[in-house]
Design a protein around this motif. Structure first.
Motif, PDB file in Angstrom:
ATOM      1  N   ASN A  62      18.714   3.334   3.202  1.00 49.29           N
ATOM      2  CA  ASN A  62      18.475   3.840   1.848  1.00 49.29           C
ATOM      3  C   ASN A  62      16.990   3.979   1.519  1.00 49.29           C
ATOM      4  OD1 ASN A  62      17.872   1.155   1.700  1.00 49.29           O
ATOM      5  ND2 ASN A  62      19.028   0.741  -0.140  1.00 49.29           N
ATOM      6  N   TRP A  63      16.147   4.074   2.513  1.00 46.01           N
ATOM      7  CA  TRP A  63      14.703   4.183   2.292  1.00 46.01           C
ATOM      8  C   TRP A  63      14.349   5.457   1.539  1.00 46.01           C
ATOM      9  CZ3 TRP A  63      11.969   8.323   4.068  1.00 46.01           C
ATOM     10  CH2 TRP A  63      12.593   9.105   5.031  1.00 46.01           C
ATOM     11  N   TRP A  64      15.111   6.503   1.712  1.00 47.80           N
ATOM     12  CA  TRP A  64      14.815   7.792   1.087  1.00 47.80           C
ATOM     13  C   TRP A  64      14.968   7.737  -0.434  1.00 47.80           C
ATOM     14  CZ3 TRP A  64      18.854   9.933  -1.541  1.00 47.80           C
ATOM     15  CH2 TRP A  64      20.126   9.455  -1.222  1.00 47.80           C
ATOM     16  N   LEU A  65      15.784   6.782  -0.945  1.00 45.02           N
ATOM     17  CA  LEU A  65      15.893   6.632  -2.397  1.00 45.02           C
ATOM     18  C   LEU A  65      14.556   6.216  -3.010  1.00 45.02           C
ATOM     19  CD1 LEU A  65      19.350   4.889  -2.767  1.00 45.02           C
ATOM     20  CD2 LEU A  65      18.740   7.184  -3.513  1.00 45.02           C
ATOM     21  N   MET A  66      13.849   5.354  -2.297  1.00 42.78           N
ATOM     22  CA  MET A  66      12.531   4.935  -2.794  1.00 42.78           C
ATOM     23  C   MET A  66      11.551   6.096  -2.723  1.00 42.78           C
ATOM     24  SD  MET A  66      12.053   1.017  -1.615  1.00 42.78           S
ATOM     25  CE  MET A  66      10.743   0.746  -2.772  1.00 42.78           C
ATOM     26  N   LEU A  67      11.698   6.946  -1.720  1.00 36.72           N
ATOM     27  CA  LEU A  67      10.810   8.088  -1.576  1.00 36.72           C
ATOM     28  C   LEU A  67      10.970   9.064  -2.740  1.00 36.72           C
ATOM     29  CD1 LEU A  67       8.785   9.699   0.141  1.00 36.72           C
ATOM     30  CD2 LEU A  67      10.736  10.722   1.290  1.00 36.72           C
ATOM     31  N   ILE A  68      12.208   9.401  -3.091  1.00 33.04           N
ATOM     32  CA  ILE A  68      12.403  10.414  -4.130  1.00 33.04           C
ATOM     33  C   ILE A  68      12.204   9.865  -5.547  1.00 33.04           C
ATOM     34  CG2 ILE A  68      13.887  11.847  -2.693  1.00 33.04           C
ATOM     35  CD1 ILE A  68      16.289  10.783  -4.232  1.00 33.04           C
ATOM     36  N   THR A  69      12.241   8.534  -5.711  1.00 33.80           N
ATOM     37  CA  THR A  69      12.007   7.952  -7.047  1.00 33.80           C
ATOM     38  C   THR A  69      10.662   7.229  -7.125  1.00 33.80           C
ATOM     39  OG1 THR A  69      13.079   5.865  -6.478  1.00 33.80           O
ATOM     40  CG2 THR A  69      14.478   7.598  -7.419  1.00 33.80           C
ATOM     41  N   LEU A  70       9.862   7.366  -6.074  1.00 30.98           N
ATOM     42  CA  LEU A  70       8.565   6.682  -5.980  1.00 30.98           C
ATOM     43  C   LEU A  70       8.711   5.177  -6.207  1.00 30.98           C
ATOM     44  CD1 LEU A  70       6.167   9.228  -7.667  1.00 30.98           C
ATOM     45  CD2 LEU A  70       6.503   8.804  -5.234  1.00 30.98           C
ATOM     46  N   GLY A  71       9.657   4.615  -5.485  1.00 29.55           N
ATOM     47  CA  GLY A  71       9.872   3.166  -5.541  1.00 29.55           C
ATOM     48  C   GLY A  71      10.437   2.709  -6.858  1.00 29.55           C
ATOM     49  N   PHE A 128       0.792  -1.224   0.000  1.00 30.29           N
ATOM     50  CA  PHE A 128       0.000   0.000   0.000  1.00 30.29           C
ATOM     51  C   PHE A 128       0.832   1.287   0.000  1.00 30.29           C
ATOM     52  CE2 PHE A 128      -3.135  -3.049   1.685  1.00 30.29           C
ATOM     53  CZ  PHE A 128      -4.111  -2.866   0.721  1.00 30.29           C
ATOM     54  N   ALA A 129       2.034   1.267   0.586  1.00 28.52           N
ATOM     55  CA  ALA A 129       2.851   2.491   0.669  1.00 28.52           C
ATOM     56  C   ALA A 129       4.297   2.224   0.289  1.00 28.52           C
ATOM     57  CB  ALA A 129       2.761   3.064   2.075  1.00 28.52           C
ATOM     58  N   GLY A 130       4.521   1.223  -0.523  1.00 32.78           N
ATOM     59  CA  GLY A 130       5.876   0.829  -0.880  1.00 32.78           C
ATOM     60  C   GLY A 130       6.655   1.880  -1.630  1.00 32.78           C
ATOM     61  N   SER A 131       5.975   2.663  -2.432  1.00 24.78           N
ATOM     62  CA  SER A 131       6.690   3.676  -3.205  1.00 24.78           C
ATOM     63  C   SER A 131       7.247   4.788  -2.319  1.00 24.78           C
ATOM     64  CB  SER A 131       5.774   4.271  -4.277  1.00 24.78           C
ATOM     65  OG  SER A 131       4.659   4.897  -3.678  1.00 24.78           O
ATOM     66  N   CYS A 185       9.729   3.926  -9.731  1.00 27.22           N
ATOM     67  CA  CYS A 185       8.522   3.846 -10.589  1.00 27.22           C
ATOM     68  C   CYS A 185       7.777   2.528 -10.374  1.00 27.22           C
ATOM     69  CB  CYS A 185       8.887   4.039 -12.049  1.00 27.22           C
ATOM     70  SG  CYS A 185       9.522   5.688 -12.404  1.00 27.22           S
ATOM     71  N   GLY A 186       7.830   2.012  -9.170  1.00 24.21           N
ATOM     72  CA  GLY A 186       7.091   0.804  -8.823  1.00 24.21           C
ATOM     73  C   GLY A 186       7.878  -0.480  -8.954  1.00 24.21           C
ATOM     74  N   ILE A 187       9.001  -0.441  -9.643  1.00 25.18           N
ATOM     75  CA  ILE A 187       9.778  -1.666  -9.872  1.00 25.18           C
ATOM     76  C   ILE A 187      10.429  -2.138  -8.569  1.00 25.18           C
ATOM     77  CG2 ILE A 187      11.753  -2.654 -11.096  1.00 25.18           C
ATOM     78  CD1 ILE A 187      11.022  -0.714 -13.410  1.00 25.18           C
ATOM     79  N   TRP A 188      11.089  -1.232  -7.839  1.00 29.69           N
ATOM     80  CA  TRP A 188      11.739  -1.632  -6.585  1.00 29.69           C
ATOM     81  C   TRP A 188      10.707  -2.074  -5.555  1.00 29.69           C
ATOM     82  CZ3 TRP A 188      15.197   3.293  -6.210  1.00 29.69           C
ATOM     83  CH2 TRP A 188      16.230   3.198  -7.138  1.00 29.69           C
ATOM     84  N   THR A 189       9.546  -1.440  -5.596  1.00 27.33           N
ATOM     85  CA  THR A 189       8.476  -1.831  -4.674  1.00 27.33           C
ATOM     86  C   THR A 189       8.042  -3.269  -4.937  1.00 27.33           C
ATOM     87  OG1 THR A 189       7.711   0.456  -4.603  1.00 27.33           O
ATOM     88  CG2 THR A 189       6.181  -1.227  -3.862  1.00 27.33           C
ATOM     89  N   LEU A 190       7.863  -3.619  -6.183  1.00 25.14           N
ATOM     90  CA  LEU A 190       7.471  -4.990  -6.545  1.00 25.14           C
ATOM     91  C   LEU A 190       8.563  -5.986  -6.163  1.00 25.14           C
ATOM     92  CD1 LEU A 190       5.373  -6.816  -7.844  1.00 25.14           C
ATOM     93  CD2 LEU A 190       6.460  -6.365 -10.049  1.00 25.14           C
ATOM     94  N   HIS A 247       8.330   0.771   4.421  1.00 22.23           N
ATOM     95  CA  HIS A 247       8.673  -0.576   4.879  1.00 22.23           C
ATOM     96  C   HIS A 247      10.184  -0.692   5.113  1.00 22.23           C
ATOM     97  CE1 HIS A 247       9.119  -0.664   0.523  1.00 22.23           C
ATOM     98  NE2 HIS A 247       9.908  -1.723   0.644  1.00 22.23           N
ATOM     99  N   ARG A 248      10.989  -0.075   4.261  1.00 17.18           N
ATOM    100  CA  ARG A 248      12.445  -0.106   4.443  1.00 17.18           C
ATOM    101  C   ARG A 248      12.860   0.681   5.684  1.00 17.18           C
ATOM    102  NH1 ARG A 248      16.356  -1.392   0.542  1.00 17.18           N
ATOM    103  NH2 ARG A 248      15.438  -2.587  -1.136  1.00 17.18           N
ATOM    104  N   LEU A 249      12.220   1.808   5.931  1.00 10.98           N
ATOM    105  CA  LEU A 249      12.504   2.596   7.127  1.00 10.98           C
ATOM    106  C   LEU A 249      12.198   1.788   8.383  1.00 10.98           C
ATOM    107  CD1 LEU A 249      13.206   5.349   8.442  1.00 10.98           C
ATOM    108  CD2 LEU A 249      10.782   5.912   8.257  1.00 10.98           C
ATOM    109  N   MET A 250      11.057   1.092   8.391  1.00 11.54           N
ATOM    110  CA  MET A 250      10.667   0.301   9.551  1.00 11.54           C
ATOM    111  C   MET A 250      11.585  -0.895   9.782  1.00 11.54           C
ATOM    112  SD  MET A 250       6.533   0.422   9.256  1.00 11.54           S
ATOM    113  CE  MET A 250       6.266  -0.506  10.751  1.00 11.54           C
TER     114      MET A 250
END
Length: 71
Positions: free
Chosen positions: A34-43, A19-22, A45-50, A26-29
């Protein structure tokens, strides 16, 4: 010395990733720095989230310090 994060439950991390992977929450928790990299690239574009979601569900991604997630 930094304080260890508590071990998270696998199902909770999978739901947060879905629900909030982008946002990288989840990485912060899980204690990853490196959780902030997902924040500024929106995961990525969804690939890292998947990739993270699949890794969490298969047990390949655990806490940043190497401890596995709780079942």
């Amino acid at each position: 010395m930094t304080e260890q994060k508590p071990v998270q439950k696998k199902i909770m991390m999978a739901l947060i990733c879905w629900f909030a992977g982008s946002l990288g929450i989840h990485r912060l928790m899980m204690g990853y720095s490196n959780w902030w990299l997902m924040l500024i690239t929106l995961g990525g574009c969804g690939i890292w989230t998947l990739v993270d979601l699949i890794s969490i569900l298969t047990g390949k991604m655990g806490m940043a310090d190497g401890r596995p997630l709780e079942s």
